[in-house]
Design a protein around this motif. Structure first.
Motif, PDB file in Angstrom:
ATOM      1  N   TYR A  35       0.844  -1.188   0.000  1.00 54.01           N
ATOM      2  CA  TYR A  35       0.000   0.000   0.000  1.00 54.01           C
ATOM      3  C   TYR A  35       0.880   1.239   0.000  1.00 54.01           C
ATOM      4  O   TYR A  35       2.004   1.223   0.513  1.00 54.01           O
ATOM      5  CB  TYR A  35      -0.888   0.042   1.255  1.00 54.01           C
ATOM      6  N   GLN A  37       0.873   5.471   0.996  1.00 54.04           N
ATOM      7  CA  GLN A  37       0.186   6.499   1.767  1.00 54.04           C
ATOM      8  C   GLN A  37       0.888   7.829   1.551  1.00 54.04           C
ATOM      9  O   GLN A  37       2.041   8.006   1.957  1.00 54.04           O
ATOM     10  CB  GLN A  37       0.159   6.160   3.259  1.00 54.04           C
ATOM     11  N   ARG A  41      -2.960  11.429   4.053  1.00 56.69           N
ATOM     12  CA  ARG A  41      -4.043  10.750   3.323  1.00 56.69           C
ATOM     13  C   ARG A  41      -4.209   9.316   3.818  1.00 56.69           C
ATOM     14  O   ARG A  41      -3.404   8.817   4.601  1.00 56.69           O
ATOM     15  CB  ARG A  41      -3.693  10.712   1.832  1.00 56.69           C
ATOM     16  N   VAL A  44      -3.574   3.607  -0.110  1.00 57.05           N
ATOM     17  CA  VAL A  44      -4.046   3.199  -1.426  1.00 57.05           C
ATOM     18  C   VAL A  44      -3.413   1.860  -1.765  1.00 57.05           C
ATOM     19  O   VAL A  44      -2.185   1.700  -1.672  1.00 57.05           O
ATOM     20  CB  VAL A  44      -3.675   4.249  -2.495  1.00 57.05           C
ATOM     21  N   HIS A  45      -4.246   0.907  -2.152  1.00 61.03           N
ATOM     22  CA  HIS A  45      -3.764  -0.417  -2.501  1.00 61.03           C
ATOM     23  C   HIS A  45      -2.980  -0.363  -3.808  1.00 61.03           C
ATOM     24  O   HIS A  45      -3.423   0.243  -4.791  1.00 61.03           O
ATOM     25  CB  HIS A  45      -4.943  -1.371  -2.647  1.00 61.03           C
TER      26      HIS A  45
ATOM     27  N   GLY B   3     -15.792   6.644  -2.721  1.00 66.00           N
ATOM     28  CA  GLY B   3     -14.873   5.940  -1.842  1.00 66.00           C
ATOM     29  C   GLY B   3     -15.398   5.878  -0.433  1.00 66.00           C
ATOM     30  O   GLY B   3     -16.552   6.209  -0.148  1.00 66.00           O
ATOM     31  N   TYR B 106     -10.050  -0.859   0.993  1.00 63.71           N
ATOM     32  CA  TYR B 106     -10.122   0.499   0.465  1.00 63.71           C
ATOM     33  C   TYR B 106     -10.254   1.439   1.657  1.00 63.71           C
ATOM     34  O   TYR B 106     -11.177   1.296   2.461  1.00 63.71           O
ATOM     35  CB  TYR B 106     -11.299   0.645  -0.490  1.00 63.71           C
TER      36      TYR B 106
END
Lengths: 110, 116
Positions: A35, A37, A41, A44-45, B3, B106
């Protein structure tokens, strides 16, 4: 105890260079995920690699997995300033949820 | 596709006060996670829901933290009373679920909590 541990803790490179970061873990896993970052924030994968896979690609990302050494590496090729972020590996083990490592802080200098 | 939404984005409170965070996962995602991320560290799972049931809350400090997911959609995480060491970013994440812990998560933008 922490399952995944990234190395190095911090990395500074010039734009255009490749960045490699590693993740080591202690017990058998189902899969390993990386992931990203960005500062301030959420995560995110980036990519998931299963225990029976050895290498996966996604754009400028290449992930390898060596289950015999219990390690994975993330390679970012032709780095850009926008790649500046913290990168985390997360391991999913039998009967347990994801465990995140402390992360590698990557700085890509223009 | 929208999201994961979280609010508030920032919160400053004094120790011993209470605070609540809200999370709205991606529509259709059955599994919801709350993580605590202390500065300079990776996220630590606090609690995982499958629909409105708790799957894993082994690392939730239950003397002061509580969470619920009514109707299997939105979730709230509460801290009462807060301590200085609770200063962190609280991340909510969701996944399709189905009881499989291998799936991609997510993440929302997080709530940054400062306890003075």
């Amino acid at each position: 105890s922490q399952q995944g541990e990234e190395d190095p803790q911090a990395l500074s490179i010039q734009e255009g260079e490749n960045a490699t970061m590693n993740c080591s873990y202690k017990t058998s896993i189902n899969n390993l995920q990386w992931y990203r970052q960005n500062s301030g924030r959420g995560l995110v994968h980036l990519i998931l690699i299963r225990s029976n896979e050895r290498e996966k690609h996604s754009g400028r990302l290449r992930v390898t997995l060596d289950t015999s050494k219990k390690s994975s590496s993330l390679l970012i090729t032709a780095s850009r300033a926008a790649d500046t972020a913290s990168y985390f590996c997360a391991t999913a083990t039998h009967g347990q949820n994801f465990v995140f490592g402390p992360g590698t802080r990557l700085s890509v200098l223009p | 596709e929208a999201g994961v939404a979280q609010s508030p984005r920032y919160k400053i409170i004094e120790k011993r006060q209470s605070v609540a965070f809200w999370c709205n996962p991606i529509s259709g995602h059955a599994t919801l996670y709350w993580y605590q991320q202390i500065l300079g560290q990776g996220p630590k799972l606090l609690i995982q829901f499958q629909n409105n049931g708790v799957v894993d809350d082994s690392q939730l400090p239950k003397d002061r933290f509580s969470a619920e997911r009514l109707k299997g959609v939105d979730s709230t995480l509460k801290i009462q009373p807060a301590k200085l060491e609770d200063s962190a970013v609280y991340l909510c994440a969701s996944s399709l679920g189905g009881g499989q812990r291998r799936e991609t998560q997510y993440f929302g933008p997080g709530t940054r909590l400062l306890v003075l």
